[in-house]
Design a protein around this motif. Structure first.
Motif, short mmCIF file in Angstrom:
data_model
loop_
_atom_site.label_atom_id
_atom_site.label_comp_id
_atom_site.label_asym_id
_atom_site.label_seq_id
_atom_site.Cartn_x
_atom_site.Cartn_y
_atom_site.Cartn_z
N PRO A 8 0.82 -1.22 0.00
CA PRO A 8 0.00 0.00 0.00
C PRO A 8 0.86 1.26 0.00
CG PRO A 8 0.08 -0.94 2.19
CD PRO A 8 0.79 -1.91 1.30
N ASP A 9 0.29 2.33 -0.53
CA ASP A 9 0.92 3.64 -0.42
C ASP A 9 0.70 4.17 0.99
OD1 ASP A 9 1.65 3.63 -3.12
OD2 ASP A 9 -0.30 4.47 -3.71
N PHE A 10 1.56 5.11 1.40
CA PHE A 10 1.32 5.77 2.67
C PHE A 10 0.03 6.57 2.57
CE2 PHE A 10 5.99 5.28 3.14
CZ PHE A 10 6.01 4.70 4.39
N PRO A 11 -0.81 6.53 3.60
CA PRO A 11 -2.03 7.35 3.60
C PRO A 11 -1.69 8.83 3.71
CG PRO A 11 -1.74 6.29 5.73
CD PRO A 11 -0.68 5.73 4.84
N THR A 12 -2.62 9.67 3.35
CA THR A 12 -2.41 11.11 3.40
C THR A 12 -3.55 11.80 4.15
OG1 THR A 12 -3.50 11.46 1.27
CG2 THR A 12 -1.10 11.15 1.24
N ASN A 56 0.28 2.18 13.89
CA ASN A 56 0.69 1.92 12.52
C ASN A 56 0.10 3.00 11.61
OD1 ASN A 56 0.75 0.82 9.80
ND2 ASN A 56 1.07 -1.18 10.71
N PRO A 57 0.92 3.62 10.75
CA PRO A 57 0.38 4.66 9.87
C PRO A 57 -0.72 4.16 8.94
CG PRO A 57 2.61 4.05 9.20
CD PRO A 57 2.37 3.43 10.55
N LEU A 58 -0.72 2.87 8.64
CA LEU A 58 -1.76 2.33 7.77
C LEU A 58 -3.12 2.26 8.46
CD1 LEU A 58 0.18 -0.52 5.94
CD2 LEU A 58 -0.23 1.83 5.19
N GLN A 135 -7.93 1.25 11.60
CA GLN A 135 -8.82 2.40 11.40
C GLN A 135 -9.04 3.19 12.69
OE1 GLN A 135 -12.16 0.16 9.52
NE2 GLN A 135 -11.63 1.26 7.65
N SER A 136 -8.03 3.22 13.55
CA SER A 136 -8.19 3.88 14.86
C SER A 136 -7.53 5.25 14.94
CB SER A 136 -7.60 2.99 15.96
OG SER A 136 -6.18 2.91 15.84
N ALA A 137 -6.84 5.68 13.89
CA ALA A 137 -6.20 6.99 13.88
C ALA A 137 -6.93 7.86 12.86
CB ALA A 137 -4.72 6.88 13.55
#
Length: 231
Positions: A8-12, A56-58, A135-137
C-alpha cells in the motif's frame, strides 16, 4: 527490487489550501497528557516528561467515514485530540527548533479498545492490542501552523449523537506541543511524515454500533466518525 505482493501507499491527510496531501509515515501518541484524564483512568500524572506509544500509519482514516465496530472488544472508546505534523527534519531540537518544525495542526481521534488496554496495563504489558487498532487513527483536514497561530486556550470538544462528552482547553495540556516535539526528538530523527497525537482530555467513553462521533478544536476543521456494525 520488486515485492512478492502489492504494497500500500502511505495514507495522506488533506491540508487546507493545498492540493497535495500530507503523507503519514509514523504516528506517535502522547499518553496521559491532561491531568483530569489521568485521574479518570486511575493513574497519577507524570509531569517530569511525556511518554509515548505508536500506531501503525496504515491505520490512518479520513474524517467523515463509517467504520465497523472492531473485533475483540466490548468497550470501544473515543479520545478527542490535537494532532500536529512535522514539516522539516529535526533531531535533539531546542524549543525554537521544535516550534519551527511544526508544519500544521488538526483534529484527531485516537480510537481505543479500552478493555484490552486495561488488561495489558494491569499485567504491565504493551498496549498494542488496545491502541494499535485498524482504522483507529482518524484525522480531519490540517491547518498550517502559521494560520492556526499559537496553541493556547482553544476549546477542544467531542460529542456522541449530539451529546457533549468531552470539553476542555488546549492550555491544560501537561506537556505542550513544542515541549513534546523537543522531547521526542531526543529519541528519534523526526522528519516530514511524522504525526504526533498530543493526548485527550477527560470524558472518554464507549461507543456502540450506530453512534456518530463529532468533535472540534477552535480554529481547526471539525472531525466526524460513525461506528457501524461489527463485521
Amino acid at each position: 527490487m520488486t515485492t512478492l505482493f502489492p504494497t500500500p501507499d502511505f495514507p495522506t491527510i488533506p491540508v487546507k489550501g493545498e492540493s497535495a496531501g500530507y503523507p503519514v509515515m509514523r504516528i506517535f501518541c502522547v499518553g496521559r497528557n491532561y491531568a483530569a484524564h489521568a485521574a479518570e483512568m486511575g493513574v497519577e500524572v507524570d509531569r517530569e516528561a511525556p511518554f509515548y506509544f505508536t500506531k501503525n500509519p496504515l491505520h490512518t482514516l479520513a474524517s467523515g467515514q463509517t467504520i465497523p465496530y472492531p473485533p475483540g472488544t466490548e468497550n470501544y472508546h473515543y479520545e478527542m485530540e490535537l494532532a500536529l505534523v512535522i514539516g522539516k527534519p529535526v533531531f535533539r531540537a531546542s524549543k525554537d527548533e521544535a516550534a519551527a518544525a511544526i508544519y500544521a495542526y488538526g483534529c484527531a481521534l485516537d480510537m481505543t479498545r479500552r478493555d484490552l488496554q486495561l488488561v495489558a496495563r494491569s499485567k504491565q504489558r504493551p498496549w498494542d492490542l488496545g491502541k494499535d487498532v485498524e482504522q483507529s487513527a482518524v484525522f480531519a483536514e490540517l491547518t498550517k501552523a502559521e494560520d492556526f497561530g499559537e496553541v493556547g486556550e482553544q476549546r477542544i470538544h467531542l460529542e456522541v449523537n449530539g451529546e457533549s462528552k468531552q470539553s476542555s482547553t488546549l492550555n491544560l495540556l501537561i506537556h505542550n506541543c513544542v515541549d513534546v516535539v523537543a522531547d521526542l526528538s531526543k529519541f528519534y530523527h523526526l522528519q516530514p511524515g511524522d504525526v504526533i497525537m498530543t493526548g485527550t482530555p477527560e470524558g472518554v467513553g464507549a461507543v456502540v454500533a450506530g453512534d456518530r462521533i463529532t468533535g472540534g478544536i477552535d480554529g481547526l476543521a471539525p472531525i466526524e466518525l460513525t461506528i457501524g456494525a461489527a463485521e
